[in-house]
Enzyme design. Sequence first.
Site, short mmCIF file in Angstrom:
data_model
loop_
_atom_site.label_atom_id
_atom_site.label_comp_id
_atom_site.label_asym_id
_atom_site.label_seq_id
_atom_site.Cartn_x
_atom_site.Cartn_y
_atom_site.Cartn_z
N ARG A 1 29.00 69.50 31.57
CA ARG A 1 28.88 68.68 32.84
C ARG A 1 27.17 68.49 32.91
NH1 ARG A 1 30.84 65.06 36.35
NH2 ARG A 1 30.64 65.38 38.56
N THR B 1 35.77 56.39 33.87
CA THR B 1 35.67 57.54 33.32
C THR B 1 36.49 57.48 32.11
OG1 THR B 1 35.00 58.94 35.17
CG2 THR B 1 36.16 60.04 33.30
N THR C 1 32.28 61.31 31.04
CA THR C 1 32.07 60.01 31.91
C THR C 1 30.59 59.80 31.86
OG1 THR C 1 32.48 59.36 33.98
CG2 THR C 1 31.88 61.60 33.98
N ASP D 1 27.67 62.48 42.28
CA ASP D 1 28.68 63.44 42.54
C ASP D 1 28.22 64.65 43.28
OD1 ASP D 1 30.81 61.90 41.47
OD2 ASP D 1 31.15 63.21 39.66
N SER E 1 32.82 68.04 39.99
CA SER E 1 33.57 66.96 39.37
C SER E 1 34.99 67.12 39.76
CB SER E 1 33.40 67.13 37.74
OG SER E 1 34.41 66.21 37.43
N SER E 2 35.88 66.12 39.43
CA SER E 2 37.25 66.07 39.71
C SER E 2 37.94 66.15 38.58
CB SER E 2 37.71 64.80 40.62
OG SER E 2 37.28 64.96 41.75
N GLY F 1 39.36 58.23 37.08
CA GLY F 1 39.70 57.73 38.41
C GLY F 1 39.23 58.54 39.56
N GLY F 2 37.86 59.19 39.39
CA GLY F 2 37.37 60.02 40.32
C GLY F 2 38.18 61.02 40.92
O1 DON Z 1 33.16 63.87 37.52
C1 DON Z 1 33.74 63.03 38.62
O2 DON Z 1 34.96 63.56 39.03
C2 DON Z 1 33.63 61.63 38.39
N1 DON Z 1 32.30 61.29 38.13
C3 DON Z 1 34.56 60.79 37.55
C4 DON Z 1 34.21 59.44 37.84
C5 DON Z 1 35.41 58.67 37.67
O3 DON Z 1 36.51 59.01 37.21
C6 DON Z 1 35.26 57.22 37.64
N2 DON Z 1 34.88 56.61 38.97
N3 DON Z 1 34.59 56.90 39.91
#
Ligand code: DON
Length: 586
Positions: A119, A395, A413, A437, A466-467, A487-488
């Site tokens: 990360r 991502t 991502t 984030d 992060s997710s 997908g965030g």
């Molecule tokens: O790390 C994360 O959870 C986010 N930066 C991922 C971003 C993503 O999947 C696409 N759009 N927002």
Amino acid sequence: MRVKLPSPDDPGMRPLKATAGAAIALLALAACAGDPIDSSPTPATRGVLQAEAGMVVSAYPDASEAGAAVLRAGGNAVDAAIATGLALAVTHPTAGNIGGGGFMIIRFPDGRATAIDFREKAPLRAHPEMFVGEDGEYSYQIHHRSHLAVGVPGTVAGFALAHERYGSADWPELVEPSVTLARDGFVVSERLAASLEGRMEAFRDYPATFEQFYRDGVPYRPGEILAQSDLAGTLERIRDEGRDGFYRGATARLIAEEMERGGGWITEEDLARYEAQEREPIRGSYRGHEIISMPPPSSGGTALVQMLNILEGVDVAGLGAGTPEYAHHLIESMRHAFRDRAMHLADPDFADVPVARLTSKEYAAELRAGIDATAAGVSNPSDVEGAPPAESMETTHYSVVDADGMAVSVTYTLEGGYGSYITVPGAGFLLNNEMGDFNARPGLTDARGLIGTEPNLARPEQRMLSSMTPTIVARDGELVAVIGSPGGRTIINTVLQLVVNLVDFRESPEEIVAAKRLHHQWLPNAVRMETGFMPEADGERLAAMGHEVNWGRGQGIAHCIFVDAETGALVGVPDPRDSDGAAAGH
Ligand code: DON
């Protein structure tokens, strides 16, 4: 930058045209789609592939093929994951990257598992109020679309660490395919051509990006060859010098110079200090299946296991896929997990994250007891109204299994599509906008989904929450599935529904991935539901329980691999939501 029209001899086409594995992949893909074999420069990429000895499923055919070629040459799944990830940095610029970061879960054939955390980190100058403008107000622009939005990249360090500890092939061989794809070019797909054309106006403000992705200011058409010579140069340095080819010397200097020009804070010192971390994965269980997923600084594995633990006490199979009653229990589980995510989850090197409690069966039982079977949000109300923000799908997730059964699940991502939009001049790669984030500002919580809780505020060298949820499922010591998604915040819920589809609904691999999905994130108090998750009339029954349902928009792009329980064959399933997704194997 070199540009030419494709011909069958183009080196950029070679990976798909000239190898047996690719031919098998294309045959299978075409057969599944019911189409004749496609000999055009941008082949059909949808469909399922079965293979015996190794499989890669990713968001671009050349990248899947780069990984599969490593497997065929005797490399292991970690080697193939590195080659695939670096190739995606060339062919899938919305999210594939060397200027971003992510997570890798590795499961070894004997059942042990580990997690590689690459990360991004905040630079040394970061502080919690850094996204506040001169007017004293929080600024979305600074937080998400500025040089201050860029985190110290982690991808190259993560791949180097994974290789040093668990790879078996020589590092230069893993980097070389991406050098070739960048130097000689690759065939632009319809999806990529449309994506780049759509960004053209936005990229005019970023000269190095504009020059890299358009030919004399004209968008590439599908089938044309896109070459990236500056990127090839950077990848050559990474090939020859390993992580130092990125974090020290010419590449680091070019990043630091761009930061200085644009008012960013990342210095050569920040880059030299960056370290990827190996961490203990989150482990959970769901109806006899073992769940191995990403620990903090991702919230993904913790929230996934928490939700599965809640659902384990519910007769999910009895409720049935696509029923309002099933949707209600899913949503209530999400509401709890996303509340705890906001309250507790952050970089474990900076915050005390109560992972053991959050992932315990006892805690889940307490939460489950408060869920009313017919009414929304009874024990855990969501007191912010409004539709959840649309999360971009930019991502990328990819899955790898080798002949020995070593499995690798990677989600990485740039954050938004094409990250910060900033290409490092002379180095040819996009920088992330991952600082977005971090929580916006202490105490700022609102209907857009901003959360102002303490643990995930920007601090020097902290990793942003992060997710991303790269996950591996096993049962009785045997590998069952390698899964994940972009997908965030929807990522965690997409992976949750993949597991439920697999375990409770016993769907086929294609159905597990294709089944419609829904999303709730505690705040705001609303559901996003893919059209077709249930008949719209049933949506009214869900609304009567107190849920606000917003229909539409695809959720997730889950490029997964499943193991056929009877034959042991690997089944690669590119998510049909992505026309570029491709499986390659042997
Ligand atoms: O790390 C994360 O959870 C986010 N930066 C991922 C971003 C993503 O999947 C696409 N759009 N927002």
